[in-house]
Design a protein around this motif. Structure first.
Motif, PDB file in Angstrom:
ATOM      1  N   GLN A   1     -25.452 -46.830 -54.228  1.00  0.00           N
ATOM      2  CA  GLN A   1     -25.255 -45.727 -55.179  1.00  0.00           C
ATOM      3  C   GLN A   1     -24.862 -44.421 -54.485  1.00  0.00           C
ATOM      4  O   GLN A   1     -23.991 -43.693 -54.952  1.00  0.00           O
ATOM      5  CB  GLN A   1     -26.547 -45.530 -55.966  1.00  0.00           C
ATOM      6  CG  GLN A   1     -26.365 -44.677 -57.189  1.00  0.00           C
ATOM      7  CD  GLN A   1     -27.662 -44.542 -57.959  1.00  0.00           C
ATOM      8  OE1 GLN A   1     -28.114 -43.439 -58.171  1.00  0.00           O
ATOM      9  NE2 GLN A   1     -28.277 -45.646 -58.357  1.00  0.00           N
ATOM     10  N   ASP A   2     -25.488 -44.128 -53.364  1.00  0.00           N
ATOM     11  CA  ASP A   2     -25.185 -42.876 -52.663  1.00  0.00           C
ATOM     12  C   ASP A   2     -23.861 -42.932 -51.910  1.00  0.00           C
ATOM     13  O   ASP A   2     -23.420 -41.929 -51.361  1.00  0.00           O
ATOM     14  CB  ASP A   2     -26.313 -42.520 -51.692  1.00  0.00           C
ATOM     15  CG  ASP A   2     -27.584 -42.180 -52.438  1.00  0.00           C
ATOM     16  OD1 ASP A   2     -27.488 -41.777 -53.620  1.00  0.00           O
ATOM     17  OD2 ASP A   2     -28.679 -42.320 -51.859  1.00  0.00           O
ATOM     18  N   GLN A   3     -23.255 -44.110 -51.858  1.00  0.00           N
ATOM     19  CA  GLN A   3     -21.945 -44.239 -51.194  1.00  0.00           C
ATOM     20  C   GLN A   3     -20.799 -44.256 -52.200  1.00  0.00           C
ATOM     21  O   GLN A   3     -19.644 -44.450 -51.812  1.00  0.00           O
ATOM     22  CB  GLN A   3     -21.906 -45.533 -50.385  1.00  0.00           C
ATOM     23  CG  GLN A   3     -22.909 -45.564 -49.239  1.00  0.00           C
ATOM     24  CD  GLN A   3     -23.035 -46.964 -48.661  1.00  0.00           C
ATOM     25  OE1 GLN A   3     -22.056 -47.672 -48.510  1.00  0.00           O
ATOM     26  NE2 GLN A   3     -24.256 -47.359 -48.335  1.00  0.00           N
ATOM     27  N   CYS A   4     -21.090 -44.078 -53.454  1.00  0.00           N
ATOM     28  CA  CYS A   4     -20.035 -44.140 -54.477  1.00  0.00           C
ATOM     29  C   CYS A   4     -19.030 -43.005 -54.265  1.00  0.00           C
ATOM     30  O   CYS A   4     -19.386 -41.821 -54.296  1.00  0.00           O
ATOM     31  CB  CYS A   4     -20.636 -44.055 -55.876  1.00  0.00           C
ATOM     32  SG  CYS A   4     -19.358 -44.037 -57.161  1.00  0.00           S
ATOM     33  N   VAL A   5     -17.783 -43.377 -54.063  1.00  0.00           N
ATOM     34  CA  VAL A   5     -16.730 -42.392 -53.828  1.00  0.00           C
ATOM     35  C   VAL A   5     -16.478 -41.568 -55.091  1.00  0.00           C
ATOM     36  O   VAL A   5     -16.219 -40.368 -55.024  1.00  0.00           O
ATOM     37  CB  VAL A   5     -15.436 -43.093 -53.354  1.00  0.00           C
ATOM     38  CG1 VAL A   5     -14.305 -42.111 -53.176  1.00  0.00           C
ATOM     39  CG2 VAL A   5     -15.696 -43.840 -52.051  1.00  0.00           C
ATOM     40  N   ARG A   6     -16.571 -42.192 -56.235  1.00  0.00           N
ATOM     41  CA  ARG A   6     -16.399 -41.461 -57.491  1.00  0.00           C
ATOM     42  C   ARG A   6     -17.423 -40.340 -57.594  1.00  0.00           C
ATOM     43  O   ARG A   6     -17.110 -39.216 -57.972  1.00  0.00           O
ATOM     44  CB  ARG A   6     -16.571 -42.408 -58.687  1.00  0.00           C
ATOM     45  CG  ARG A   6     -15.550 -43.531 -58.798  1.00  0.00           C
ATOM     46  CD  ARG A   6     -15.760 -44.300 -60.100  1.00  0.00           C
ATOM     47  NE  ARG A   6     -15.686 -43.396 -61.228  1.00  0.00           N
ATOM     48  CZ  ARG A   6     -14.551 -43.052 -61.835  1.00  0.00           C
ATOM     49  NH1 ARG A   6     -13.405 -43.568 -61.437  1.00  0.00           N
ATOM     50  NH2 ARG A   6     -14.561 -42.208 -62.843  1.00  0.00           N
ATOM     51  N   LYS A   7     -18.644 -40.676 -57.269  1.00  0.00           N
ATOM     52  CA  LYS A   7     -19.723 -39.696 -57.357  1.00  0.00           C
ATOM     53  C   LYS A   7     -19.500 -38.555 -56.362  1.00  0.00           C
ATOM     54  O   LYS A   7     -19.642 -37.376 -56.697  1.00  0.00           O
ATOM     55  CB  LYS A   7     -21.051 -40.399 -57.047  1.00  0.00           C
ATOM     56  CG  LYS A   7     -22.284 -39.592 -57.365  1.00  0.00           C
ATOM     57  CD  LYS A   7     -23.496 -40.331 -56.865  1.00  0.00           C
ATOM     58  CE  LYS A   7     -24.416 -40.686 -57.967  1.00  0.00           C
ATOM     59  NZ  LYS A   7     -25.666 -41.297 -57.533  1.00  0.00           N
ATOM     60  N   LYS A   8     -19.106 -38.911 -55.148  1.00  0.00           N
ATOM     61  CA  LYS A   8     -18.875 -37.883 -54.114  1.00  0.00           C
ATOM     62  C   LYS A   8     -17.746 -36.937 -54.530  1.00  0.00           C
ATOM     63  O   LYS A   8     -17.866 -35.720 -54.400  1.00  0.00           O
ATOM     64  CB  LYS A   8     -18.527 -38.549 -52.775  1.00  0.00           C
ATOM     65  CG  LYS A   8     -19.728 -39.183 -52.110  1.00  0.00           C
ATOM     66  CD  LYS A   8     -19.341 -39.832 -50.794  1.00  0.00           C
ATOM     67  CE  LYS A   8     -20.548 -40.549 -50.196  1.00  0.00           C
ATOM     68  NZ  LYS A   8     -20.212 -41.350 -49.032  1.00  0.00           N
ATOM     69  N   ILE A   9     -16.648 -37.492 -55.029  1.00  0.00           N
ATOM     70  CA  ILE A   9     -15.521 -36.644 -55.434  1.00  0.00           C
ATOM     71  C   ILE A   9     -15.922 -35.754 -56.610  1.00  0.00           C
ATOM     72  O   ILE A   9     -15.591 -34.567 -56.657  1.00  0.00           O
ATOM     73  CB  ILE A   9     -14.288 -37.511 -55.779  1.00  0.00           C
ATOM     74  CG1 ILE A   9     -13.738 -38.106 -54.486  1.00  0.00           C
ATOM     75  CG2 ILE A   9     -13.222 -36.709 -56.505  1.00  0.00           C
ATOM     76  CD1 ILE A   9     -12.561 -39.039 -54.663  1.00  0.00           C
TER      77      ILE A   9
ATOM     78  N   SER B   1     -16.756 -31.726 -61.127  1.00  0.00           N
ATOM     79  CA  SER B   1     -16.807 -32.398 -62.422  1.00  0.00           C
ATOM     80  C   SER B   1     -16.237 -33.807 -62.310  1.00  0.00           C
ATOM     81  O   SER B   1     -15.268 -34.029 -61.563  1.00  0.00           O
ATOM     82  CB  SER B   1     -15.989 -31.624 -63.459  1.00  0.00           C
ATOM     83  OG  SER B   1     -15.870 -32.376 -64.644  1.00  0.00           O
ATOM     84  N   SER B   2     -16.790 -34.720 -63.088  1.00  0.00           N
ATOM     85  CA  SER B   2     -16.277 -36.089 -63.084  1.00  0.00           C
ATOM     86  C   SER B   2     -14.916 -36.178 -63.769  1.00  0.00           C
ATOM     87  O   SER B   2     -14.227 -37.173 -63.655  1.00  0.00           O
ATOM     88  CB  SER B   2     -17.273 -37.026 -63.764  1.00  0.00           C
ATOM     89  OG  SER B   2     -17.467 -36.623 -65.097  1.00  0.00           O
TER      90      SER B   2
END
Ligand code: SF4
Length: 84
Positions: free
Chosen positions: A39-47, A53-54
């Motif tokens: 979960q903490d490696q999710c690129v979507r989340k990081k960006i 903003s998502s």
């Protein structure tokens, strides 16, 4: 592990939830990323965190930062591709 707070509104899942050919892949990503140890490696989340903003994250971007099979990165903004 608790699930990602973005899961209900993640536009990645919204884009592909009605595509039956992608259901197995979506389940795998949810298991590994959204509810799992990556979960903490999710690129979507990081960006999303970096850009604030998502809404800036392309819907067809997988949690690992690649484009969903059968799609490509041609519509991704330069702002996004520079972060990859
Ligand atoms: S893809 Fe990433 S941002 Fe979206 S719900 Fe899963 S872990 Fe969260």
């Amino acid at each position: 592990m608790s699930e990602c707070q973005n899961l209900e509104n993640c536009n990645f899942f919204k884009m592909f939830e009605n595509d039956k050919s992608k259901h197995l892949a979506l389940k795998g990503f949810i298991y590994m990323f959204c509810k799992g140890r990556k979960q903490d490696q999710c690129v979507r989340k990081k960006i999303s965190q970096i850009l604030g903003s998502s809404q800036f994250v392309p819907p067809n971007m997988l949690p690992n930062g690649f484009a969903m099979a059968g799609t490509n990165k041609s519509n991704w903004s330069e702002k996004v591709t520079k972060l990859l």
